[in-house]
Design an enzyme around this catalytic site. Structure first.
Site, PDB file in Angstrom:
ATOM      1  N   ASP A 198      -9.206  -0.873 -10.297  1.00  0.00           N
ATOM      2  CA  ASP A 198      -9.963  -1.741  -9.215  1.00  0.00           C
ATOM      3  C   ASP A 198     -11.461  -1.214  -9.098  1.00  0.00           C
ATOM      4  O   ASP A 198     -12.508  -1.329  -9.467  1.00  0.00           O
ATOM      5  CB  ASP A 198      -9.144  -1.741  -8.013  1.00  0.00           C
ATOM      6  CG  ASP A 198      -9.739  -2.485  -6.759  1.00  0.00           C
ATOM      7  OD1 ASP A 198     -10.897  -3.070  -6.925  1.00  0.00           O
ATOM      8  OD2 ASP A 198      -9.159  -2.683  -5.595  1.00  0.00           O
TER       9      ASP A 198
ATOM     10  N   LYS B 196     -13.070  -7.634  -8.194  1.00  0.00           N
ATOM     11  CA  LYS B 196     -13.719  -8.092  -6.742  1.00  0.00           C
ATOM     12  C   LYS B 196     -15.032  -8.612  -6.915  1.00  0.00           C
ATOM     13  O   LYS B 196     -16.133  -7.889  -7.189  1.00  0.00           O
ATOM     14  CB  LYS B 196     -13.573  -6.916  -5.715  1.00  0.00           C
ATOM     15  CG  LYS B 196     -12.358  -6.509  -5.319  1.00  0.00           C
ATOM     16  CD  LYS B 196     -12.247  -5.254  -4.286  1.00  0.00           C
ATOM     17  CE  LYS B 196     -11.124  -5.058  -3.585  1.00  0.00           C
ATOM     18  NZ  LYS B 196     -10.150  -4.717  -4.317  1.00  0.00           N
TER      19      LYS B 196
ATOM     20  N   LYS C 182       0.976  -1.246  -0.037  1.00  0.00           N
ATOM     21  CA  LYS C 182      -0.049  -0.092   0.170  1.00  0.00           C
ATOM     22  C   LYS C 182       0.853   1.240   0.100  1.00  0.00           C
ATOM     23  O   LYS C 182       1.766   1.255   0.913  1.00  0.00           O
ATOM     24  CB  LYS C 182      -1.104  -0.191   1.087  1.00  0.00           C
ATOM     25  CG  LYS C 182      -2.009  -1.199   1.341  1.00  0.00           C
ATOM     26  CD  LYS C 182      -3.121  -1.058   0.568  1.00  0.00           C
ATOM     27  CE  LYS C 182      -4.005  -2.053   0.509  1.00  0.00           C
ATOM     28  NZ  LYS C 182      -5.086  -1.688  -0.269  1.00  0.00           N
TER      29      LYS C 182
ATOM     30  N   ASP D 209      -0.562  -0.296  -4.558  1.00  0.00           N
ATOM     31  CA  ASP D 209      -1.925  -0.063  -4.531  1.00  0.00           C
ATOM     32  C   ASP D 209      -1.929   1.342  -3.787  1.00  0.00           C
ATOM     33  O   ASP D 209      -1.646   1.490  -2.475  1.00  0.00           O
ATOM     34  CB  ASP D 209      -2.968  -0.803  -3.703  1.00  0.00           C
ATOM     35  CG  ASP D 209      -4.315  -0.546  -3.741  1.00  0.00           C
ATOM     36  OD1 ASP D 209      -4.775   0.455  -4.592  1.00  0.00           O
ATOM     37  OD2 ASP D 209      -4.977  -1.215  -3.347  1.00  0.00           O
TER      38      ASP D 209
ATOM     39  N   GLU E 210      -2.104   0.417  -8.674  1.00  0.00           N
ATOM     40  CA  GLU E 210      -3.422   0.350  -8.857  1.00  0.00           C
ATOM     41  C   GLU E 210      -4.002   1.575  -8.286  1.00  0.00           C
ATOM     42  O   GLU E 210      -3.718   2.041  -7.337  1.00  0.00           O
ATOM     43  CB  GLU E 210      -3.835  -0.712  -7.733  1.00  0.00           C
ATOM     44  CG  GLU E 210      -5.242  -1.539  -7.577  1.00  0.00           C
ATOM     45  CD  GLU E 210      -5.390  -2.562  -6.948  1.00  0.00           C
ATOM     46  OE1 GLU E 210      -6.174  -2.653  -6.118  1.00  0.00           O
ATOM     47  OE2 GLU E 210      -4.576  -3.305  -6.677  1.00  0.00           O
TER      48      GLU E 210
END
Length: 329
Positions: free
Chosen positions: A217, A240, A137, A165, A194
């Site tokens: 995403d 997802k 992250k 991300d 991302e």
């Protein structure tokens, strides 16, 4: 004869978890159990606050109505259901029909949320033969700090490749500063970044200007601009399922990604251990060459009904959860 049971769970999560900058102290959801004769199938229905378009109450209402339709042997209009409900019902049906493979390697890419030393320990415990990669992250601290951490890890582990991300936290100039500050050798070991910018169009413009590999995403969920989603500069779709819809819809997303030459990766929306084990099976089936993003079980203090191999949290049986509704027709 068809029967359906719906269970309601509330699981505490570990302190310090934020979703869309809002604290999350517990995860509330439903599990639907479909049965027909001797066959059984289960599915998790758990809207994710800040991401799902439906609330928990809306999902519960829709799930009760849809299971009544199913028990009456009528077709469910999956596209009309909230995504979490469509996903939970369809994966339960897939289990019942034995359409979902039972085997899984339970692979996942470990996630670092700020402690690189902990990630190094985790990587050292990876099973032999699993790709040497991790997800980090970025965007929560200064760009210079993120860049230094990434560069240090790549220097320390020559075989490591990274998924990054940013959760839409960077301004375009911050993204440029981060990417341009990495050496070309380090850039080549970044699988993708991302959702770096709040505005997906800015992320795409910077991908075209800088040449970094871009992954969508949230944009798969909240953008209707297919030209944006399918742009050649986008290397990866992070899928997802519970945010996108039923199993047939997920298969379509994966097939479309592959047709466009993009990587499709199955990812968690903070499912319980029950949901994660199903996502693992799904990933081995639909995206066998890509390790899924399922390293989210650590947020929970307990597992639900099914255990993830190697996880230490105690297991809560599903039938210990309140049964909020039963339908038998």
């Amino acid at each position: 004869m068809r029967q359906a049971r719906i269970y309601h769970y509330t699981l505490p999560v570990n302190a310090g978890l934020f979703v869309r900058d809002q604290p999350l102290t517990e995860r509330e959801g439903l599990v639907v159990e479909l049965s027909e004769g001797a066959q059984r199938g289960w599915g998790e229905v758990a809207p994710l606050p800040g991401f799902s378009q439906e609330t928990f109450a809306e999902a519960r209402h829709a799930l009760i109505a849809a299971t009544a339709v199913w028990c009456d042997h009528r077709n469910i209009a999956m596209p009309q259901l909230p995504p979490s409900v469509a996903w939970g019902l369809s994966i339960a049906q897939a289990e019942l029909d034995k359409h979902l493979p039972t085997q899984s390697g339970f692979r996942h890419v470990p996630v670092c949320t700020g402690d690189p030393d902990a990630l190094l320990v985790t990587l050292g415990q990876q099973p032999a033969g699993q790709p040497y990669e991790a997800k980090i992250k970025v965007g929560e601290y200064e760009v210079a700090r993120d860049r230094l951490m990434i560069a240090t890890m790549l220097e320390a582990l020559p075989d490591l490749r990274l998924r990054l991300d940013a959760n839409r936290r960077w301004q375009p100039e911050q993204l440029a500063s981060f990417w341009n500050g990495l050496s070309e050798a380090h850039q080549a070991r970044i699988h993708w970044i991302e959702e770096p910018c709040r505005d997906p169009n800015q992320s795409l413009v910077q991908a075209q200007a800088l040449g970094y590999p871009l992954a969508w995403d949230e944009s798969l969920i909240d953008s209707q601009d297919m030209a944006l989603l399918e742009n050649d500069r986008v290397s990866t779709w992070v899928i997802k399922p519970s945010l996108l819809g039923d199993l047939a819809t997920i298969e379509q997303w994966v097939s479309r990604a592959h047709a466009l030459g993009k990587t499709a990766v199955i990812s968690s929306a903070l499912e319980t251990s029950l949901g994660l084990t199903q996502l693992s099976r799904l990933a081995d089936w639909l995206t066998p060459g890509v390790v899924p993003g399922l390293d989210t079980l650590g947020i929970y203090q307990h597992q639900l009904d099914r255990t993830w191999p190697g996880a230490s949290q105690p297991l809560i049986p599903l039938h210990d959860q309140p049964l909020v509704w039963i339908n038998t027709l």
